[in-house]
Design a protein around this motif. Sequence first.
Motif, PDB file in Angstrom:
ATOM      1  N   ASN A 173       0.832  -1.196   0.000  1.00  0.00           N
ATOM      2  CA  ASN A 173       0.000   0.000   0.000  1.00  0.00           C
ATOM      3  C   ASN A 173       0.873   1.256   0.000  1.00  0.00           C
ATOM      4  O   ASN A 173       1.828   1.363   0.758  1.00  0.00           O
ATOM      5  CB  ASN A 173      -0.913  -0.002   1.228  1.00  0.00           C
ATOM      6  CG  ASN A 173      -2.049   0.979   1.101  1.00  0.00           C
ATOM      7  OD1 ASN A 173      -2.651   1.095   0.040  1.00  0.00           O
ATOM      8  ND2 ASN A 173      -2.347   1.693   2.174  1.00  0.00           N
ATOM      9  N   ASN A 174       0.553   2.196  -0.896  1.00  0.00           N
ATOM     10  CA  ASN A 174       1.252   3.488  -1.025  1.00  0.00           C
ATOM     11  C   ASN A 174       2.593   3.394  -1.750  1.00  0.00           C
ATOM     12  O   ASN A 174       3.369   4.343  -1.709  1.00  0.00           O
ATOM     13  CB  ASN A 174       1.464   4.170   0.339  1.00  0.00           C
ATOM     14  CG  ASN A 174       0.161   4.588   0.978  1.00  0.00           C
ATOM     15  OD1 ASN A 174      -0.787   4.920   0.264  1.00  0.00           O
ATOM     16  ND2 ASN A 174       0.091   4.552   2.289  1.00  0.00           N
ATOM     17  N   ILE A 183      -2.744   1.941  -4.403  1.00  0.00           N
ATOM     18  CA  ILE A 183      -3.580   1.830  -3.206  1.00  0.00           C
ATOM     19  C   ILE A 183      -4.177   0.419  -3.158  1.00  0.00           C
ATOM     20  O   ILE A 183      -4.871  -0.006  -4.086  1.00  0.00           O
ATOM     21  CB  ILE A 183      -4.728   2.869  -3.208  1.00  0.00           C
ATOM     22  CG1 ILE A 183      -4.152   4.282  -3.283  1.00  0.00           C
ATOM     23  CG2 ILE A 183      -5.592   2.712  -1.958  1.00  0.00           C
ATOM     24  CD1 ILE A 183      -3.283   4.681  -2.109  1.00  0.00           C
ATOM     25  N   THR A 237      -2.486   8.814   1.392  1.00  0.00           N
ATOM     26  CA  THR A 237      -1.480   7.871   0.919  1.00  0.00           C
ATOM     27  C   THR A 237      -0.167   8.056   1.681  1.00  0.00           C
ATOM     28  O   THR A 237      -0.160   8.066   2.899  1.00  0.00           O
ATOM     29  CB  THR A 237      -1.283   8.007  -0.603  1.00  0.00           C
ATOM     30  OG1 THR A 237      -0.761   9.305  -0.916  1.00  0.00           O
ATOM     31  CG2 THR A 237      -2.596   7.807  -1.339  1.00  0.00           C
ATOM     32  N   LYS A 238       0.927   8.220   0.959  1.00  0.00           N
ATOM     33  CA  LYS A 238       2.255   8.109   1.566  1.00  0.00           C
ATOM     34  C   LYS A 238       2.607   9.296   2.461  1.00  0.00           C
ATOM     35  O   LYS A 238       2.029  10.374   2.379  1.00  0.00           O
ATOM     36  CB  LYS A 238       3.311   7.973   0.474  1.00  0.00           C
ATOM     37  CG  LYS A 238       3.509   9.234  -0.347  1.00  0.00           C
ATOM     38  CD  LYS A 238       4.679   9.050  -1.308  1.00  0.00           C
ATOM     39  CE  LYS A 238       4.983  10.330  -2.062  1.00  0.00           C
ATOM     40  NZ  LYS A 238       6.153  10.210  -2.931  1.00  0.00           N
ATOM     41  N   THR A 276      -8.432  10.380  -0.192  1.00  0.00           N
ATOM     42  CA  THR A 276      -7.684   9.137  -0.034  1.00  0.00           C
ATOM     43  C   THR A 276      -6.298   9.513   0.467  1.00  0.00           C
ATOM     44  O   THR A 276      -5.555  10.225  -0.218  1.00  0.00           O
ATOM     45  CB  THR A 276      -7.561   8.387  -1.377  1.00  0.00           C
ATOM     46  OG1 THR A 276      -8.877   8.048  -1.834  1.00  0.00           O
ATOM     47  CG2 THR A 276      -6.748   7.113  -1.204  1.00  0.00           C
ATOM     48  N   SER A 318      -5.898  -0.913   3.280  1.00  0.00           N
ATOM     49  CA  SER A 318      -5.784   0.535   3.383  1.00  0.00           C
ATOM     50  C   SER A 318      -5.610   0.955   4.840  1.00  0.00           C
ATOM     51  O   SER A 318      -6.098   0.297   5.756  1.00  0.00           O
ATOM     52  CB  SER A 318      -7.032   1.194   2.793  1.00  0.00           C
ATOM     53  OG  SER A 318      -7.011   2.579   3.019  1.00  0.00           O
TER      54      SER A 318
END
Length: 470
Positions: free
Chosen positions: A124-125, A141, A162-163, A160, A146
Amino acid sequence: MCDYKQSQIPTQAVYETNTQNEDELNDKLQENIWGRLLPIGSAFYRYDLKNDLTTFGRRQDCDYHITKDSPVCVATAYSNVHFKIKREFSIKTGHHALLEDLSTNGTFINGQRLGKGRIQALKNNCEIALSKPENKAFIFIDLDNSDDNIYPKELKNKYTITKTLGKGAYGEVKLAFEKNTCEKYAVKIISKKTFTMNGRHKINLDNQIMSEINILKKLEHPCIIKIKEVIDTNETVFIILELVEGGELFDKIVSIEKYDELTAKFLFYQMVLAIKYLHDQGISHRDLKPENILLTSSETKETLIKVTDFGLSKFFDEFSVMKTFCGTPNYLAPEVLKTKGAAAYSNKIDNWSLGVILYICLVGFPPFSDENPKLSMEEQIIQGVYDFPYDFWSTISNEAIDLIKKLLCVDPDERITLEEVLDHEWLKSSPDTIQKAHDLMFPNGSRKRSNDQVVSSQSQEQSNCKKQKI
């Protein structure tokens, strides 16, 4: 290879809700979407992963097709099938996403080239780049894994997350994509447990915190990071900010060693106008340093700058904030160090920091150093002990040196004002450079220079602040 440092700040809350956004969950169930590629580069678009095998490339039968006449394909050498993503299942470990590089020029995961025929698990990410590491295309993703469950519903419904983009004195910064538009933003995550006032920790500052942040939200200046919105929870504040992708001034100076004088002037003029704008709104930055000056472009030296992390430091212990750069108080004014941040002081502390930044821009190193055998860095700052070594300063104008001396004046009452900085000969001697910077800030002529730059035919007498030399 795909691991980002994504640990939360120690005091961040874990929210009670563990469920995904209902709309997102329904979409996932109806369309069997198991993963998503969010576009980083402007030439790419969002792509939902539904099948167990998805191909990407120039060939017409690729699931994600890059046409031969598209700008991104013309500018970059992509393969017919550049890479593919497949989803595999194991009874013991569950589902896994795997990326296989099929290209000649390479597919990069988090900056590391995979190599033709090699396969790498996607976490993920993970960040995917094509043909060269700087040609960033997607963030992967994994909808089954998640991290959304740690965020409040108000945030998850719109973005959303993310990183991790970075961490600092004021918490953690994450990259976010707005769900309706796929626009990119930075989300600053600040735990209220880290807030202090008058040297004492206080959690019940909700009204005061939001009052201050609402003031910051109203700021409008081309060189000030824009706050899009704020999501406030019981224990954490989420500030959604304009995303600037050209990097920090600090990193740029490290990479190029120093700026030439005209380029330094081009950037410094913008910094002064930005800080003067904050001061005119009654806001002191209090933590001004090259890490908090962001560049909108990494491709050119003459770029628009954006000042960030302004106005928040009043909620943090000053002495802990000053140690965020290599454990040293490089940019703090003498009056802050003398009182250990406990006393009241004027917005001229920012003027001092601007002097340090200008010095660094011109020669690539700070005026105060841990290498002085006689005085600690704090004592050098408190006493105003610094110099201009001939080997580094011989080609730099006397006007630049004079401005730095006036900014690095130990007595704040004698320290030059920002109005006087704008009227200083160093800036006035290069009208073309100043006009170029102004045109970049206000490309449609939306603001006249006279509104920002104070030019007086009878300027106040500049204070003559002498410095000791090392």
